[in-house]
Design an enzyme around this catalytic site. Structure first.
Site, PDB file in Angstrom:
ATOM      1  N   LYS A  50      39.209  33.408  30.656  1.00 46.17           N
ATOM      2  CA  LYS A  50      37.911  32.833  31.095  1.00 46.17           C
ATOM      3  C   LYS A  50      37.440  33.539  32.221  1.00 46.17           C
ATOM      4  O   LYS A  50      37.911  33.214  33.415  1.00 46.17           O
ATOM      5  CB  LYS A  50      38.177  31.350  31.364  1.00 46.17           C
ATOM      6  CG  LYS A  50      37.279  30.580  32.202  1.00 46.17           C
ATOM      7  CD  LYS A  50      35.850  30.651  32.368  1.00 46.17           C
ATOM      8  CE  LYS A  50      35.349  30.244  33.807  1.00 46.17           C
ATOM      9  NZ  LYS A  50      34.168  31.218  34.274  1.00 46.17           N
ATOM     10  N   CYS A 104      39.731  40.391  48.115  1.00 50.20           N
ATOM     11  CA  CYS A 104      41.007  39.475  48.468  1.00 50.20           C
ATOM     12  C   CYS A 104      41.709  39.985  49.734  1.00 50.20           C
ATOM     13  O   CYS A 104      42.292  39.351  50.414  1.00 50.20           O
ATOM     14  CB  CYS A 104      41.807  39.029  47.418  1.00 50.20           C
ATOM     15  SG  CYS A 104      42.581  40.318  46.615  1.00 50.20           S
ATOM     16  N   GLU A 135      46.883  33.767  42.277  1.00 52.08           N
ATOM     17  CA  GLU A 135      46.505  34.809  43.276  1.00 52.08           C
ATOM     18  C   GLU A 135      45.195  34.494  43.763  1.00 52.08           C
ATOM     19  O   GLU A 135      44.054  34.506  43.421  1.00 52.08           O
ATOM     20  CB  GLU A 135      46.292  36.066  42.274  1.00 52.08           C
ATOM     21  CG  GLU A 135      47.386  36.550  41.595  1.00 52.08           C
ATOM     22  CD  GLU A 135      48.627  36.853  42.293  1.00 52.08           C
ATOM     23  OE1 GLU A 135      48.504  37.462  43.430  1.00 52.08           O
ATOM     24  OE2 GLU A 135      49.716  36.807  41.885  1.00 52.08           O
ATOM     25  N   GLU A 171      38.004  33.143  55.091  1.00 52.50           N
ATOM     26  CA  GLU A 171      37.680  34.040  54.572  1.00 52.50           C
ATOM     27  C   GLU A 171      36.115  34.276  54.172  1.00 52.50           C
ATOM     28  O   GLU A 171      35.394  33.361  53.519  1.00 52.50           O
ATOM     29  CB  GLU A 171      38.310  33.886  52.945  1.00 52.50           C
ATOM     30  CG  GLU A 171      38.225  35.140  52.335  1.00 52.50           C
ATOM     31  CD  GLU A 171      38.855  35.055  50.761  1.00 52.50           C
ATOM     32  OE1 GLU A 171      38.770  33.705  50.039  1.00 52.50           O
ATOM     33  OE2 GLU A 171      39.593  35.790  50.324  1.00 52.50           O
TER      34      GLU A 171
END
Ligand code: NDP
Length: 488
Positions: free
Chosen positions: A176, A285, A251, A383
């Site tokens: 996906k 990331c 992750e 973040e």
């Protein structure tokens, strides 16, 4: 510009169009670039069924490692043959600068070839020291049908940090991809069929995360879920996996520290500071988005970083000279600018940038650098996922370790120093899955990526990443006459 159109790729073919579609517009200029089928739970069910059928048939899972490697190496060849097309798709859908998209597609080739080699070495252990007549075989088997959920920032690269490793182990997959960037996954699945992968082993369902992603991660027919994305959605996926008692690999997000000691090669570290936060538009990331600079060199170092940042070229991602392209969409663009506003409001000193870069209909943010950022500020903790650097000064090693570890995340950290004692001490005390010294956002397919704390768990890439897609089965074997336990 041609608008690419894709339906789901299930059981070795694109399905016929039906139902709703998702239109993808280029974040660089607002023009339509692709149209995807907007999947339903029933589409996921069909894909999982196709994967299960392919897996249980043994048509792939029972091939030798060598046979699987041959197909994967042919897939790597086909990716190379289709290099320009795949690069174009990545640039159109993500808005990232073309030179970074080229690096991504090259990366997928290396990952695929490396994973192919691991499939040939898939081995267990044998114990022959358990006493006369007793032997044990610890056999390594494919984990089964795997659900893979991927984000939009490195659509092809992160896909291939998972898919070839799963395939090399003999698994069947249902992918996906992000609804923004599904093109490369749908193209690579078709290339895999062309390379000789049996039908049903590699399926892709496009559509919204809240619908198809949710169904995939809730599905009782999936044996393992490997998820890359935000910590918020990752939590939700872990909850889903608990219902079916399914193994997961997570992750998730990051807020990496990039630590510069006064004894570093400061020219290299300036470039490292820029790479750390402006690579891939800052939508990365492992961005080194918190820069820590030792006070004795801080004024000059930070001034150089801010000046170089202000000179970066923001704009057309297809221009080879562009350093920073467009943010993924309007919503994310707005969030990045809100973080910038919070930095100003909470008292950080804005050195450069701080606004949208006004370039046509695209969503561009100026490279932004804040100095005197403290741990209580939002931009230190959250973040941002954009070209926004937070700078904090420090005096001692102990102080900077405390600052760097003051984070809900623990994905990657970086240290710059010519002193090996400093590098080793800092590397050991940083709480993260990765540390890089005197380099930044570097990597190789052999090296496992993992996180701690809010950055997740489980491994991606390397031998450890391959083993995630396998499980052990122990065969305890008795030979010869057996002593009765309950008499004869
Ligand atoms: P999201 O968490 O929003 O989405 C990731 C994927 O999950 C997408 O495919 C998304 O689909 C899907 N999804 C959304 N909702 C659900 C749901 N309820 N159930 C199952 N799947 C769902 O992340 P982003 O795409 O915004 O990516 C950015 C994030 O990814 C950042 O936090 C970044 O740090 C992290 N990341 C981590 C990496 C690592 O290696 N640790 C590497 C790269 C990114 P859709 O897009 O269609 O909504």
């Amino acid at each position: 510009m041609t608008v690419r159109e894709y339906s789901h790729y299930i059981a070795g073919a694109y399905e016929a169009w039906s139902g709703e579609t998702v239109e993808r517009r280029s974040p660089a200029n607002g023009e339509p670039v692709a149209r995807y089928a907007s999947g339903t739970p029933a589409d996921i069910d069909r894909a999982v069924e196709a994967a299960r059928k392919a897996f249980e048939s043994g048509v792939w899972s029972e091939l030798s490692g060598m046979e699987r490697a041959e197909v994967l190496n042919r897939l790597a060849d086909l990716i190379q043959e289709n290099f320009d097309r795949l690069v174009r798709i990545e640039v159109e859908e993500t808005g990232k600068p073309i030179r970074f998209a080229r690096g991504d597609i090259n990366g997928t080739v290396g990952l695929t070839r490396y994973a192919a080699s691991l499939g040939m070495q898939m081995a267990g252990t044998t114990y022959t020291n358990l006493g006369r007549d007793r032997t044990a075989l610890i056999m390594r088997e494919p984990v089964g049908v795997v659900g893979l959920v991927t984000p939009w920032n490195f659509p092809a690269l992160i896909l291939m940090q998972k898919v070839p490793f799963a395939l090399a182990a003999g698994c069947a997959v249902v992918v996906k991809p992000s609804e923004f960037t599904s093109g490369s996954a749908l193209e690579i699945a078709a290339l895999a069929s062309k390379a000789g992968l049996p039908d049903g082993v590699f399926n892709v369902v496009s559509g919204k995360g809240s619908i198809v992603g949710q169904r995939l991660t809730d599905h009782p027919g999936v044996d393992f879920i490997s998820f890359t994305g935000s910590t918020r959605v990752g939590r939700n996926v872990i909850e889903s996996s608990a219902k079916n008692i399914v193994k997961t690999s997570m992750e998730l997000g990051g807020k990496s520290a990039n630590i510069v000691f006064a004894d570093a090669d400061l020219d290299a570290a300036v470039d490292g500071a820029l790479m750390g936060v402006f690579f891939n538009n800052g939508e990365c990331c492992v961005s080194g988005s918190r820069l820590f600079v030792q006070s004795t060199v801080a004024d000059d170092f930070i001034a150089r970083v801010a000046r170089r940042a202000s000179e970066l070229k923001v704009g057309d991602p297809f221009d080879d000279k562009t350093d920073i392209g467009a943010m993924i969409d309007e919503n994310h663009f707005g969030k990045v600018l809100d973080f910038v506003k919070s930095g100003v409001a909470e008292g950080a000193k804005l050195l450069t940038g701080g606004e949208a870069a006004k370039l046509g209909a695209g969503h561009y943010v100026q490279p932004t650098v804040f100095d005197h950022v403290t741990p209580s500020m939002t931009i230190f903790q959250e973040e941002i996922f954009g070209p926004v650097l937070s700078v904090t000064r420090f005096d001692t090693l102990d102080e900077v370790i405390g600052l760097a570890n003051d984070s809900q995340y623990g994905l990657s950290n970086y240290v710059w120093s010519k002193n090996i004692d400093t590098v080793m001490t800092v590397s050991k005390r940083l709480k993260s899955g990765w540390v890089q010294a005197n380099t930044i956002i570097d990597g190789a397919p052999q090296l496992p990526l993992t996180g701690v704390k809010g950055s997740g768990f489980g491994y991606e890439m390397g031998q450890a990443g391959f083993e995630e897609f396998t499980q052990l089965k122990t065969l305890f074997l008795h030979t010869g006459p057996r002593q009765p336990v309950f008499g004869s």
